[in-house]
Design an enzyme around this catalytic site. Structure first.
Site, mmCIF file in Angstrom:
data_model
loop_
_atom_site.group_PDB
_atom_site.id
_atom_site.type_symbol
_atom_site.label_atom_id
_atom_site.label_comp_id
_atom_site.label_asym_id
_atom_site.label_seq_id
_atom_site.Cartn_x
_atom_site.Cartn_y
_atom_site.Cartn_z
ATOM 1 N N GLU A 215 22.114 27.820 -89.193
ATOM 2 C CA GLU A 215 23.061 28.430 -90.130
ATOM 3 C C GLU A 215 22.504 28.487 -91.556
ATOM 4 O O GLU A 215 22.949 27.774 -92.449
ATOM 5 C CB GLU A 215 24.397 27.693 -90.074
ATOM 6 C CG GLU A 215 25.055 27.810 -88.701
ATOM 7 C CD GLU A 215 26.361 27.027 -88.576
ATOM 8 O OE1 GLU A 215 26.741 26.350 -89.559
ATOM 9 O OE2 GLU A 215 26.981 27.085 -87.515
ATOM 10 N N GLU A 323 25.717 28.155 -78.299
ATOM 11 C CA GLU A 323 26.949 27.385 -78.517
ATOM 12 C C GLU A 323 28.179 28.173 -78.064
ATOM 13 O O GLU A 323 29.222 28.137 -78.721
ATOM 14 C CB GLU A 323 27.106 27.026 -79.998
ATOM 15 C CG GLU A 323 25.947 26.272 -80.610
ATOM 16 C CD GLU A 323 26.162 25.936 -82.082
ATOM 17 O OE1 GLU A 323 27.339 25.920 -82.534
ATOM 18 O OE2 GLU A 323 25.165 25.713 -82.789
#
Length: 399
Positions: A215, A323
């Site tokens: 991220e 994820e």
């Protein structure tokens, strides 16, 4: 959703090839799969039933011998037993298809319920931690590492012949205060190097792939790199530096850059591609891109996942789903999204898929009331599970 086929009853429609579908089974894996699954709807006599049972038993024995399915002794524990799921497991299908199918967000504390380990070992061939590899958890004080929880996961994986993915090696958040207080670039670089080298050296030969940096952009994109602590002290090249440090620590490991929501936001999609393409052009040792795939309320537009995967494969990189979960209130819509996203990703060439957990007994959601995972709180398979299984079964994957 238009154009999306609803998931079916467990055990049905798992055929990837049959004469009825107009395509002969061409590979050994497909022929084995078709032979096993045709009995779900075509068995009529006790003789056929006995034959199907023998074939099923033979497959299980072969999978056990090859290390593709866990032994009963490896997962049996005192306490409640997980419900039996009819038909092939995700893990068995993944073995036939040449796919890594993983459960992320695996917290060792969850093993206190024996059902968690039972389902994890039976349905998945890979696991990855939740927060246990993130800096605040594994090195809360400088030079003092806590490997106990990761060691526990590694032991479980070894006992059950599972792969382990290292998740959360470096992220903009979940960093201890002592790291955030370092303002000298040389000192922070030294701390980063020691952190990564120590962890990756310990698990060399055990953890085969890593989400090295996670991220690096703002949530919705369009604003460039997130100006986190590492960006401010080391500059924008901190990402490339981190990959080089990781590669030096374990040259054989697969190294991924992990990012969220790129399938929804075109600006973020373009930012990520530009960053990765530049890294490749500069010879940064990156193996691939991880798409978190946290889906909320709807699936990405058809074709988007395909375009993303193809763009990175054109750079010579792998793409993984890292994820996945689906945050909606309607179970049928949830199943439709799981099936459509996974089917498109598999068709595009994705062969490494991890879910952000697997049971709603341990879930996180930003949609009040949503239960985003494949199994309910009592470890019963949901429509989402059967949808994911169907997508995997119907994939024309090649080992």
């Amino acid at each position: 959703m238009t154009g999306i086929t609803a998931p079916v009853h467990p055990g049905r429609n798992l055929r990837c090839c049959t004469p009825l579908r107009g395509r002969a089974c061409s590979t050994p894996a497909e022929r084995r799969l078709a032979a096993l699954t045709k009995g779900n709807s075509l068995i009529r006599t006790s003789r056929h039933t006995r034959i199907a049972a023998r074939v099923g038993a033979l497959l299980v024995a072969l999978l056990l011998a090859a290390g593709l399915a866990p032994s009963a002794a490896a997962v049996a524990k005192a306490g409640p037993k997980a419900p039996v799921v009819p038909g092939l497991t995700l893990r068995q299908l993944a073995a036939l298809k040449g796919v890594t199918i993983g459960a992320g967000a695996t917290n060792p504390a969850y093993f206190s319920d024996p059902r968690f380990g039972q389902v994890l070992a039976k349905q998945f061939n890979s696991l990855s931690p939740e927060n246990e590899l993130k800096w605040s958890f594994i090195q809360p004080e400088r030079g003092k590492f806590d490997f106990s929880k990761i060691d526990q996961l590694v032991r479980f994986a070894k006992q059950n012949r599972m792969a382990v993915k290292g998740h959360g090696l470096l992220s903009g958040g979940v960093n201890p205060e002592w790291v955030l207080q370092i303002t000298d670039p040389a000192d922070l670089r030294a701390a980063l190097t020691n952190h990564i080298r120590t962890i990756m050296t310990r698990y060399r030969g055990t953890i085969d792939r890593w989400d090295v940096v996670t991220e690096v952009f703002s949530t919705f994109g369009g604003t460039g790199l997130d100006q986190n602590h590492f960006y401010k002290v080391l500059g924008p090249d901190y990402i490339a530096e981190t990959f080089r440090i990781a590669h030096a620590a374990n040259p054989k490991a697969k190294l991924f850059l992990n990012e969220s929501l790129v399938e929804y936001y075109p600006a973020k999609q373009q930012e990520l591609y530009a960053l990765v393409a530049d890294m490749v052009a500069k010879g940064v040792p990156i193996t691939g891109v991880g798409l978190e795939t946290h889906e909320t309320q709807s699936a990405p537009a058809p074709g988007v996942m395909t375009d993303i995967v193809k763009s990175y494969r054109a750079l010579g990189l792998d793409v993984a789903i890292t994820e996945m979960d689906v945050h909606v209130l309607d179970s049928q819509l949830q199943a439709d999204i799981y099936r459509s996203v996974l089917a498109e990703a598999l068709a595009a060439g994705v062969r490494d898929i991890s879910f952000w957990g697997f049971t709603d007994a341990h879930h996180y959601t930003w949609v009040p009331g949503a239960k985003p995972l494949l199994f309910d709180e009592q470890y019963n398979p949901k429509p989402a599970f059967f949808a994911a299984r169907t997508a995997l079964a119907e994939c024309r994957c090649r080992r």
